[in-house]
Design a protein around this motif. Structure first.
Motif, PDB file in Angstrom:
ATOM      1  N   VAL A 276       0.839  -1.203   0.000  1.00 27.62           N
ATOM      2  CA  VAL A 276       0.000   0.000   0.000  1.00 27.62           C
ATOM      3  C   VAL A 276       0.873   1.252   0.000  1.00 27.62           C
ATOM      4  CG1 VAL A 276      -1.685   1.325   1.348  1.00 27.62           C
ATOM      5  CG2 VAL A 276      -1.955  -1.137   1.104  1.00 27.62           C
ATOM      6  N   MET A 277       2.053   1.170   0.617  1.00 26.96           N
ATOM      7  CA  MET A 277       2.949   2.326   0.699  1.00 26.96           C
ATOM      8  C   MET A 277       3.389   2.778  -0.687  1.00 26.96           C
ATOM      9  SD  MET A 277       4.080   4.322   3.032  1.00 26.96           S
ATOM     10  CE  MET A 277       5.248   5.655   3.241  1.00 26.96           C
ATOM     11  N   ILE A 278       3.530   1.854  -1.622  1.00 30.78           N
ATOM     12  CA  ILE A 278       3.898   2.231  -2.991  1.00 30.78           C
ATOM     13  C   ILE A 278       2.799   3.096  -3.603  1.00 30.78           C
ATOM     14  CG2 ILE A 278       4.422   1.362  -5.302  1.00 30.78           C
ATOM     15  CD1 ILE A 278       5.516  -1.168  -3.986  1.00 30.78           C
ATOM     16  N   LEU A 279       1.542   2.693  -3.397  1.00 34.01           N
ATOM     17  CA  LEU A 279       0.409   3.472  -3.912  1.00 34.01           C
ATOM     18  C   LEU A 279       0.321   4.818  -3.207  1.00 34.01           C
ATOM     19  CD1 LEU A 279      -2.300   0.633  -4.006  1.00 34.01           C
ATOM     20  CD2 LEU A 279      -0.813   1.398  -5.862  1.00 34.01           C
ATOM     21  N   LEU A 280       0.538   4.800  -1.887  1.00 31.46           N
ATOM     22  CA  LEU A 280       0.466   6.045  -1.106  1.00 31.46           C
ATOM     23  C   LEU A 280       1.515   7.042  -1.575  1.00 31.46           C
ATOM     24  CD1 LEU A 280       0.075   6.303   2.735  1.00 31.46           C
ATOM     25  CD2 LEU A 280       1.876   7.575   1.588  1.00 31.46           C
ATOM     26  N   ALA A 281       2.755   6.581  -1.727  1.00 29.54           N
ATOM     27  CA  ALA A 281       3.835   7.484  -2.123  1.00 29.54           C
ATOM     28  C   ALA A 281       3.602   8.039  -3.520  1.00 29.54           C
ATOM     29  CB  ALA A 281       5.175   6.755  -2.060  1.00 29.54           C
ATOM     30  N   THR A 282       3.063   7.207  -4.413  1.00 23.39           N
ATOM     31  CA  THR A 282       2.769   7.676  -5.769  1.00 23.39           C
ATOM     32  C   THR A 282       1.656   8.723  -5.738  1.00 23.39           C
ATOM     33  OG1 THR A 282       3.398   5.520  -6.667  1.00 23.39           O
ATOM     34  CG2 THR A 282       2.129   6.972  -8.102  1.00 23.39           C
ATOM     35  N   THR A 283       0.646   8.483  -4.893  1.00 22.46           N
ATOM     36  CA  THR A 283      -0.453   9.444  -4.755  1.00 22.46           C
ATOM     37  C   THR A 283       0.044  10.766  -4.198  1.00 22.46           C
ATOM     38  OG1 THR A 283      -2.054   7.662  -4.400  1.00 22.46           O
ATOM     39  CG2 THR A 283      -2.685   9.861  -3.660  1.00 22.46           C
ATOM     40  N   GLU A 284       0.936  10.699  -3.193  1.00 22.40           N
ATOM     41  CA  GLU A 284       1.401  11.931  -2.538  1.00 22.40           C
ATOM     42  C   GLU A 284       2.503  12.626  -3.324  1.00 22.40           C
ATOM     43  OE1 GLU A 284       3.649  13.413   1.546  1.00 22.40           O
ATOM     44  OE2 GLU A 284       2.422  11.603   1.585  1.00 22.40           O
ATOM     45  N   LEU A 285       3.539  11.870  -3.719  1.00 22.58           N
ATOM     46  CA  LEU A 285       4.718  12.471  -4.330  1.00 22.58           C
ATOM     47  C   LEU A 285       4.666  12.467  -5.845  1.00 22.58           C
ATOM     48  CD1 LEU A 285       7.459  10.801  -2.075  1.00 22.58           C
ATOM     49  CD2 LEU A 285       6.347  13.010  -1.747  1.00 22.58           C
ATOM     50  N   GLY A 286       4.136  11.387  -6.429  1.00 24.20           N
ATOM     51  CA  GLY A 286       4.198  11.223  -7.873  1.00 24.20           C
ATOM     52  C   GLY A 286       3.380  12.224  -8.658  1.00 24.20           C
ATOM     53  N   THR A 287       2.274  12.679  -8.080  1.00 22.74           N
ATOM     54  CA  THR A 287       1.396  13.598  -8.806  1.00 22.74           C
ATOM     55  C   THR A 287       1.689  15.067  -8.531  1.00 22.74           C
ATOM     56  OG1 THR A 287      -0.249  13.441  -7.039  1.00 22.74           O
ATOM     57  CG2 THR A 287      -0.486  11.922  -8.884  1.00 22.74           C
ATOM     58  N   ASP A 288       2.615  15.342  -7.614  1.00 19.04           N
ATOM     59  CA  ASP A 288       2.890  16.728  -7.238  1.00 19.04           C
ATOM     60  C   ASP A 288       3.322  17.589  -8.418  1.00 19.04           C
ATOM     61  OD1 ASP A 288       2.135  16.500  -4.663  1.00 19.04           O
ATOM     62  OD2 ASP A 288       4.137  16.455  -3.799  1.00 19.04           O
ATOM     63  N   SER A 289       4.173  17.028  -9.288  1.00 21.00           N
ATOM     64  CA  SER A 289       4.662  17.837 -10.413  1.00 21.00           C
ATOM     65  C   SER A 289       3.531  18.192 -11.370  1.00 21.00           C
ATOM     66  CB  SER A 289       5.753  17.068 -11.162  1.00 21.00           C
ATOM     67  OG  SER A 289       5.252  15.859 -11.687  1.00 21.00           O
ATOM     68  N   TRP A 290       2.595  17.283 -11.560  1.00 23.32           N
ATOM     69  CA  TRP A 290       1.455  17.581 -12.429  1.00 23.32           C
ATOM     70  C   TRP A 290       0.635  18.718 -11.857  1.00 23.32           C
ATOM     71  CZ3 TRP A 290      -1.083  12.272 -14.016  1.00 23.32           C
ATOM     72  CH2 TRP A 290      -0.176  11.557 -14.795  1.00 23.32           C
ATOM     73  N   ILE A 291       0.358  18.612 -10.541  1.00 28.74           N
ATOM     74  CA  ILE A 291      -0.490  19.614  -9.907  1.00 28.74           C
ATOM     75  C   ILE A 291       0.190  20.980  -9.932  1.00 28.74           C
ATOM     76  CG2 ILE A 291      -1.526  20.281  -7.697  1.00 28.74           C
ATOM     77  CD1 ILE A 291      -1.874  17.236  -7.206  1.00 28.74           C
ATOM     78  N   THR A 292       1.497  20.999  -9.714  1.00 23.29           N
ATOM     79  CA  THR A 292       2.240  22.253  -9.783  1.00 23.29           C
ATOM     80  C   THR A 292       2.163  22.846 -11.186  1.00 23.29           C
ATOM     81  OG1 THR A 292       3.755  21.517  -8.050  1.00 23.29           O
ATOM     82  CG2 THR A 292       4.499  23.326  -9.450  1.00 23.29           C
ATOM     83  N   ASP A 293       2.314  21.994 -12.206  1.00 20.87           N
ATOM     84  CA  ASP A 293       2.216  22.461 -13.589  1.00 20.87           C
ATOM     85  C   ASP A 293       0.834  23.047 -13.886  1.00 20.87           C
ATOM     86  OD1 ASP A 293       4.774  21.743 -14.117  1.00 20.87           O
ATOM     87  OD2 ASP A 293       4.290  19.855 -15.098  1.00 20.87           O
ATOM     88  N   LEU A 294      -0.205  22.409 -13.363  1.00 21.46           N
ATOM     89  CA  LEU A 294      -1.564  22.882 -13.619  1.00 21.46           C
ATOM     90  C   LEU A 294      -1.843  24.207 -12.910  1.00 21.46           C
ATOM     91  CD1 LEU A 294      -3.571  19.531 -13.292  1.00 21.46           C
ATOM     92  CD2 LEU A 294      -3.174  20.825 -15.391  1.00 21.46           C
ATOM     93  N   MET A 295      -1.263  24.389 -11.728  1.00 17.70           N
ATOM     94  CA  MET A 295      -1.531  25.592 -10.951  1.00 17.70           C
ATOM     95  C   MET A 295      -0.691  26.784 -11.394  1.00 17.70           C
ATOM     96  SD  MET A 295      -1.875  24.078  -7.082  1.00 17.70           S
ATOM     97  CE  MET A 295      -2.074  25.715  -6.357  1.00 17.70           C
ATOM     98  N   THR A 296       0.509  26.526 -11.895  1.00 17.73           N
ATOM     99  CA  THR A 296       1.429  27.617 -12.209  1.00 17.73           C
ATOM    100  C   THR A 296       0.857  28.649 -13.182  1.00 17.73           C
ATOM    101  OG1 THR A 296       3.364  26.243 -11.719  1.00 17.73           O
ATOM    102  CG2 THR A 296       3.714  28.163 -13.133  1.00 17.73           C
TER     103      THR A 296
END
Length: 521
Positions: A276-296
């Motif tokens: 589950v930690m693999i899914l959690l880390a991907t949810t928390e860390l893996g999508t951060d760059s996308w969200i930053t790109d969308l917000m910038t």
């Protein structure tokens, strides 16, 4: 007799007060270590483009310097975890402090690629040594409130991001030389050094309870060993260009050798938490760059730097983690994880449809969802598997970090590429254009199969209007892919509900406390 009893009682009170004060300062020293780690990450991010110009670094070289901040994580933290009970927590923290100081000095004196590279590698090793210490130390100091204090501890990272982000923007706006900016990293480094060097570190729970080293490893077992070995092997193999067969052979051979010694499959619930930690880390860390790109772009419309995106979301996480106690008490650790997964699902779905200012609102919801995930997962592991000691706790963090790079990032990238492929085909069908057949022509292969991507060479000759259209389709592809990514917290939610029901069938979730056969120093 009364006088002697009173004196003894006063002495006990003084010793208890001294013990509490030692723990308090040691905790904030551990907290400041994570602040220092964040300072190094933020300032290097801010300065990388300038270094590229000053030292003639290619984008590949810049990526290699960034990459060395992350790829040693799994391998180094595993190695530190295996020996840390032998060398002691304080010695490991001295090593971390030395790495951090030397890293800053080497970077300040850098004259090119290699000094920047080795400076970053030293800082990464310092981070990993410290990470191997701070989690088990805090769990040992607060055995009855592990989840609460681990969440507060991990408020250090977003706090550091906020402070470093504000300081970095101010210093760069003021035209300060980059050497002075890097030197500011020494402020939290020297601060945590001064806080911990005169402190006495506790003996780990596992050692206090007389649990043998082999019994600690048995808690992780063959199953846990296989997960971490396979992730580290695939991570290292990607860097050294090993074949898939070679990676599999090394993984199985190493697991078999260790399995012959350990002779335990590991605790099933712990193995589930690792997955589950693999899914959690991907949810928390893996999508951060996308969200930053969308917000910038939306922040740019308000005349604000993209760096404010990081500061904004980090501030939310820092404040909530500081006040995690009431949330942990109200929902219990597994309930808080289930609620966080549910909010993360809503946040990712919201982001996939939001536009304009509503993207920032959606990102706020997503930040609320991910705030308690990491610290609470570590808390559950520390509370349920104290016999696993530093190995169980640090393997969980390592699996999360390495899992993002080996599995999560690959999945996220593949989903985004496939979505862009499909979206350009749809755009052509609706508008009578031929963007897909003209530009999406480069075929690549991944672990998940073949796929097509945009040929970057062809884009160099594209008209500005075409480039704008393709960029718009890319942004929509990111949003569409977020809907697919939201399946990760869906699986997490199902796993947490299963765990809640499982522990309820056993009489309810309770932290496992080990008997203390050896008093802490």
């Amino acid at each position: 007799m009364d006088i002697a009893s009173t004196a003894a009682g006063q002495q006990i009170k003084v010793q208890a007060a001294h013990h509490q004060e030692n723990h308090r300062i040691l905790f904030w020293g551990c907290f400041t270590v994570l602040v220092a780690s964040a300072f190094g990450f933020v300032f290097r991010s801010f300065l990388m483009d300038g270094w590229g110009v000053q030292f003639g670094l290619s984008k590949t070289q810049q990526g290699e310097i960034f990459g060395v901040s992350f790829w040693p994580f799994g391998i180094s933290i595993v190695l530190f975890s295996l020996i840390i009970d032998k060398v002691g927590y304080k010695m490991a923290m001295v090593f971390a402090f030395a790495c951090h100081v030397l890293s800053v000095l080497l970077t300040i004196m850098a004259g090119g690629y290699w000094m920047l590279y080795w400076g970053t590698l030293l800082f990464a090793l310092g981070n990993r040594a410290a990470e191997a210490v701070v989690n088990p130390v805090v769990a040992t100091m607060y055995p009855h409130e592990k989840t609460k204090w681990l969440n507060i501890l991990h408020a250090g990272w977003p706090t550091g991001l906020v402070l470093a982000g504000l300081a970095g923007i101010a210093m760069m706006h003021g035209g300060l030389r980059w050497e002075w900016i890097i030197g500011v990293i020494l402020v939290p480094v020297l601060l945590y050094g001064g806080m911990i060097f005169k402190r006495s570190f506790p003996v780990s729970e596992r050692v206090q309870a007389g649990v043998s080293y082999l019994d600690m490893v048995k808690e992780v077992g063959i199953g846990g060993m296989f997960i971490i070995i396979s992730l580290c092997t695939f991570q290292l193999g990607s860097l050294l260009d090993w074949s898939l067969t070679g990676k599999i052979v090394i993984t199985l051979a190493a697991t078999a050798i260790l399995g012959a010694v350990v002779r335990s499959w590991g605790r099933p619930m712990f193995i589930l938490l690792l997955l589950v930690m693999i899914l959690l880390a991907t949810t928390e860390l893996g999508t951060d760059s996308w969200i930053t790109d969308l917000m910038t772009p939306e922040m740019a419309k308000a005349g604000l730097s993209g760096g404010w995106v990081l500061i904004y979301t980090s501030l939310i996480m820092a404040v909530l983690r500081f006040y995690s106690g009431p949330f942990v008490h109200r929902f219990a650790p597994l309930g808080l994880l289930a609620l966080s997964a549910l909010i993360a699902i809503a946040g990712l779905q919201f982001l996939s449809y939001a536009a304009g200012f509503m993207i920032i609102v959606a990102a706020t919801v997503y930040a609320l969802g991910k705030t308690f995930l990491w610290g609470t997962m570590l808390g559950v592991v520390a509370e349920q598997f104290p016999r696993g000691g530093v190995l169980a706790l640090n393997f969980t963090g390592a699996v999360g970090q390495v899992g993002v790079g080996v599995i999560g990032a690959v999945v996220l990238g593949f989903v985004q590429d496939k979505q862009l492929d499909a979206n350009l085909e749809k755009y052509d069908a609706l508008n009578g254009t031929a963007l897909h057949s003209t530009y999406v022509t480069e075929q690549r292969t991944s672990f998940f199969g073949d796929y097509l991507v945009i040929d970057p060479d062809k884009l160099t000759t594209a008209a500005p209007q075409t480039l704008a259209t393709i960029q718009a389709v890319k942004e929509n592809a990111k949003k569409d892919a977020l809907r697919t990514v939201s399946l990760f917290p869906v699986v997490m939610l199902a796993a947490y509900v299963f765990m809640i029901l499982y522990y309820r069938s056993k009489g309810g979730y309770r932290a496992v406390l080990l008997p203390r056969l050896k008093q802490p120093k």
